[in-house]
Design a protein around this motif. Structure first.
Motif, mmCIF file in Angstrom:
data_model
loop_
_atom_site.group_PDB
_atom_site.id
_atom_site.type_symbol
_atom_site.label_atom_id
_atom_site.label_comp_id
_atom_site.label_asym_id
_atom_site.label_seq_id
_atom_site.Cartn_x
_atom_site.Cartn_y
_atom_site.Cartn_z
ATOM 1 N N VAL A 244 -96.131 46.416 -49.645
ATOM 2 C CA VAL A 244 -96.337 45.384 -50.655
ATOM 3 C C VAL A 244 -97.653 45.605 -51.401
ATOM 4 C CG1 VAL A 244 -95.113 43.718 -49.187
ATOM 5 C CG2 VAL A 244 -97.597 43.731 -49.199
ATOM 6 N N PHE A 245 -97.719 44.979 -52.572
ATOM 7 C CA PHE A 245 -98.972 44.880 -53.322
ATOM 8 C C PHE A 245 -99.063 43.449 -53.836
ATOM 9 C CE2 PHE A 245 -101.378 44.891 -57.316
ATOM 10 C CZ PHE A 245 -102.571 45.452 -56.890
ATOM 11 N N ASP A 246 -100.148 42.743 -53.477
ATOM 12 C CA ASP A 246 -100.339 41.345 -53.848
ATOM 13 C C ASP A 246 -101.464 41.193 -54.852
ATOM 14 O OD1 ASP A 246 -98.410 40.529 -52.009
ATOM 15 O OD2 ASP A 246 -99.869 40.223 -50.404
ATOM 16 N N PHE A 247 -101.295 40.264 -55.815
ATOM 17 C CA PHE A 247 -102.400 39.937 -56.713
ATOM 18 C C PHE A 247 -102.315 38.470 -57.127
ATOM 19 C CE2 PHE A 247 -98.962 41.528 -59.354
ATOM 20 C CZ PHE A 247 -98.949 40.717 -60.478
ATOM 21 N N LEU A 248 -103.462 37.908 -57.407
ATOM 22 C CA LEU A 248 -103.594 36.508 -57.784
ATOM 23 C C LEU A 248 -103.249 36.306 -59.247
ATOM 24 C CD1 LEU A 248 -107.015 36.103 -56.048
ATOM 25 C CD2 LEU A 248 -105.048 34.651 -55.464
ATOM 26 N N ILE A 249 -102.663 35.146 -59.571
ATOM 27 C CA ILE A 249 -102.446 34.796 -60.973
ATOM 28 C C ILE A 249 -103.767 34.404 -61.607
ATOM 29 C CG2 ILE A 249 -101.396 33.092 -62.515
ATOM 30 C CD1 ILE A 249 -98.920 33.138 -60.825
ATOM 31 N N LYS A 250 -104.548 33.575 -60.911
ATOM 32 C CA LYS A 250 -105.882 33.199 -61.379
ATOM 33 C C LYS A 250 -106.908 34.080 -60.674
ATOM 34 C CE LYS A 250 -105.358 28.398 -62.866
ATOM 35 N NZ LYS A 250 -105.937 27.031 -62.786
ATOM 36 N N ASP A 251 -107.609 34.873 -61.459
ATOM 37 C CA ASP A 251 -108.571 35.812 -60.902
ATOM 38 C C ASP A 251 -109.940 35.561 -61.542
ATOM 39 O OD1 ASP A 251 -109.771 37.974 -59.692
ATOM 40 O OD2 ASP A 251 -108.828 39.482 -60.988
ATOM 41 N N PRO A 252 -110.918 35.051 -60.765
ATOM 42 C CA PRO A 252 -110.876 34.865 -59.315
ATOM 43 C C PRO A 252 -110.188 33.556 -58.914
ATOM 44 C CG PRO A 252 -113.000 34.180 -60.144
ATOM 45 C CD PRO A 252 -112.245 34.727 -61.321
ATOM 46 N N SER A 253 -109.895 33.481 -57.611
ATOM 47 C CA SER A 253 -109.415 32.245 -57.002
ATOM 48 C C SER A 253 -110.314 31.927 -55.812
ATOM 49 C CB SER A 253 -107.960 32.374 -56.562
ATOM 50 O OG SER A 253 -107.087 32.337 -57.659
ATOM 51 N N PHE A 254 -110.127 30.744 -55.264
ATOM 52 C CA PHE A 254 -111.034 30.280 -54.216
ATOM 53 C C PHE A 254 -110.248 29.780 -53.010
ATOM 54 C CE2 PHE A 254 -112.833 29.692 -58.398
ATOM 55 C CZ PHE A 254 -114.050 30.369 -58.295
ATOM 56 N N LEU A 255 -110.726 30.184 -51.819
ATOM 57 C CA LEU A 255 -110.118 29.767 -50.565
ATOM 58 C C LEU A 255 -111.224 29.500 -49.554
ATOM 59 C CD1 LEU A 255 -107.109 32.221 -50.144
ATOM 60 C CD2 LEU A 255 -106.956 29.738 -50.378
ATOM 61 N N PRO A 256 -110.955 28.684 -48.534
ATOM 62 C CA PRO A 256 -111.955 28.485 -47.486
ATOM 63 C C PRO A 256 -112.319 29.814 -46.827
ATOM 64 C CG PRO A 256 -110.211 26.849 -47.336
ATOM 65 C CD PRO A 256 -109.756 27.855 -48.342
ATOM 66 N N ALA A 257 -113.557 29.899 -46.346
ATOM 67 C CA ALA A 257 -114.020 31.127 -45.705
ATOM 68 C C ALA A 257 -113.356 31.336 -44.351
ATOM 69 C CB ALA A 257 -115.535 31.088 -45.547
ATOM 70 N N SER A 258 -112.918 30.251 -43.726
ATOM 71 C CA SER A 258 -112.281 30.361 -42.413
ATOM 72 C C SER A 258 -111.341 29.179 -42.218
ATOM 73 C CB SER A 258 -113.338 30.370 -41.300
ATOM 74 O OG SER A 258 -113.805 29.060 -41.043
ATOM 75 N N PRO A 259 -110.436 29.265 -41.237
ATOM 76 C CA PRO A 259 -109.543 28.129 -40.958
ATOM 77 C C PRO A 259 -110.198 27.019 -40.154
ATOM 78 C CG PRO A 259 -109.020 29.970 -39.519
ATOM 79 C CD PRO A 259 -110.074 30.464 -40.468
ATOM 80 N N ASP A 260 -111.443 27.213 -39.738
ATOM 81 C CA ASP A 260 -112.153 26.207 -38.946
ATOM 82 C C ASP A 260 -112.338 24.931 -39.771
ATOM 83 O OD1 ASP A 260 -113.836 24.632 -37.464
ATOM 84 O OD2 ASP A 260 -115.351 26.173 -37.141
ATOM 85 N N PRO A 261 -111.823 23.791 -39.319
ATOM 86 C CA PRO A 261 -111.936 22.536 -40.082
ATOM 87 C C PRO A 261 -113.378 22.136 -40.376
ATOM 88 C CG PRO A 261 -110.347 22.306 -38.309
ATOM 89 C CD PRO A 261 -111.052 23.603 -38.079
ATOM 90 N N GLU A 262 -114.323 22.568 -39.536
ATOM 91 C CA GLU A 262 -115.727 22.194 -39.721
ATOM 92 C C GLU A 262 -116.463 23.125 -40.688
ATOM 93 O OE1 GLU A 262 -116.795 19.367 -38.458
ATOM 94 O OE2 GLU A 262 -114.781 19.113 -37.611
ATOM 95 N N ASP A 263 -115.859 24.242 -41.011
ATOM 96 C CA ASP A 263 -116.496 25.219 -41.902
ATOM 97 C C ASP A 263 -116.203 24.831 -43.350
ATOM 98 O OD1 ASP A 263 -117.520 27.365 -43.262
ATOM 99 O OD2 ASP A 263 -116.418 28.895 -42.143
ATOM 100 N N LYS A 264 -117.239 24.468 -44.098
ATOM 101 C CA LYS A 264 -117.078 24.004 -45.480
ATOM 102 C C LYS A 264 -117.276 25.119 -46.516
ATOM 103 C CE LYS A 264 -116.563 19.902 -43.791
ATOM 104 N NZ LYS A 264 -115.198 19.320 -43.680
#
Length: 336
Positions: free
Chosen positions: A111-131
């Motif tokens: 596969v090859f994946d790419f974002l529609i909105k570049d850049p995009s933003f996601l949490p740095a980790s799945p940890d609920p306490e990590d903002k």
């Protein structure tokens, strides 16, 4: 991907044993119809009874399909060392990826994946306490001057179609047409090029194993080879989605009123297959929960609230690391 080793042979245990029939009952909807009431009714029936449908006369320029398919094939035809220069990693899940035949992963594809909105933003980790929020950007291959331009053109057209479909789905639920817009203001939607090479033992593998998509909407362009199958809700039979010229396949989900159904991709030994799904994900900060307007005593909420960004990061990392546990799924938030 041409070698057949013991882990690949073990993939036979992963193949669903449900019956497959040679019948295509997936609804086909013409988006150009002038009667909005009829169109909304067709969307409602398809979403409720199938969770899948195909659309024609959708407004995406037909010549663009030719261009995007050429772009995908051109990329996958490159030497493996060139493709690996834009390989995804644990931090950035966008770019090239080769499926590996391990205990839990038996997809026969790359596969090859790419974002529609570049850049995009996601949490740095799945940890609920990590903002912390991480900025993610697309990785584009070198020495393919038109590749990026074609991908971005396709992304703009499919983004417009996604919003149109969301409006129709909102109307089909008895909601204002713009009801879902706020959830996608900073959407994290992505496009994937799937390449399924000819498989020496197609009876022992799947292009993609049985699964349900995690986004609100998936839009798939597939070539004429076929392979996508949907598990019919009424009886559990696997129904092939036969390729329709210039049609796009739509997959939806919403608190089980419109339930995302299981689907899979089968491979064959003679022809390679390409497909291009668009996963229309909401903004990373969106709290996903059943719509208040649709919840009452007769139709209670069936899922707990969760943050989409945290969910997506956890799912992506689990997939990347090939953990010996199932990736986090939407059904993990179901209220018992």
């Amino acid at each position: 991907m041409g070698e057949v080793d013991q882990t690949f042979i073990q993939a036979a245990d992963h193949r669903p044993k449900l019956e497959t029939i040679e019948f295509d009952g997936i609804p086909l909807i013409d988006l150009s119809t002038g009667d909005i009431k009829v169109l909304v009714s067709e969307i409602a029936d398809a979403c409720k009874n199938w969770g899948f449908f195909q659309v024609i006369n959708h407004g995406v320029p037909l010549e663009l399909f030719t261009k995007i398919n050429i772009a995908a094939k051109t990329f996958f035809d490159r030497p493996i060392e060139e493709k690996r220069k834009v390989k995804r990693d644990e931090v950035n899940s966008y770019g090239y990826h080769e499926s590996e035949h391990t205990k839990n992963v038996r997809d026969w594809k790359e596969v090859f994946d790419f974002l529609i909105k570049d850049p995009s933003f996601l949490p740095a980790s799945p940890d609920p306490e990590d903002k912390e929020i991480r900025t993610l950007r697309n990785q584009w291959p070198e020495n393919l001057p038109e590749f990026r331009e074609v991908c971005q053109e396709y992304a703009r057209e499919l983004e417009k179609l996604a919003y149109q479909l969301l409006e129709l789905m909102a109307l089909s639920l008895g909601l204002p047409s713009n009801r879902f817009d706020s959830y996608f203001e900073d959407h994290t939607a992505m496009i994937r090029f799937n390449h399924y090479p000819p498989c020496p033992c197609p009876e022992l593998a799947l292009g993609v194993g049985r699964h349900k998509d995690a986004g609100a909407l998936t839009i798939v362009a597939q070539d004429d080879v076929g392979g996508l199958q949907v598990k019919r809700k009424s009886d559990g039979v696997w129904v092939p989605v036969k390729p329709t010229p210039n049609a796009l396949v739509i997959n939806v989900w919403s608190n089980e009123a419109y339930e995302s159904v299981e689907h899979r991709v089968v491979v064959n030994s003679e022809r390679e297959r390409f497909s291009i799904p668009v996963f229309f994900f909401p903004s990373h900060y969106v709290m996903v929960k059943p719509l208040e307007e649709l919840v009452n005593e007769q139709n209670p909420a069936k899922y707990k609230e969760y943050n989409f960004g945290k969910f997506f990061v956890a799912r992506s990392r689990g997939d990347y690391k090939k953990l010996e546990v199932e990736d986090i799924q939407i059904h993990d938030f179901k209220i018992i």
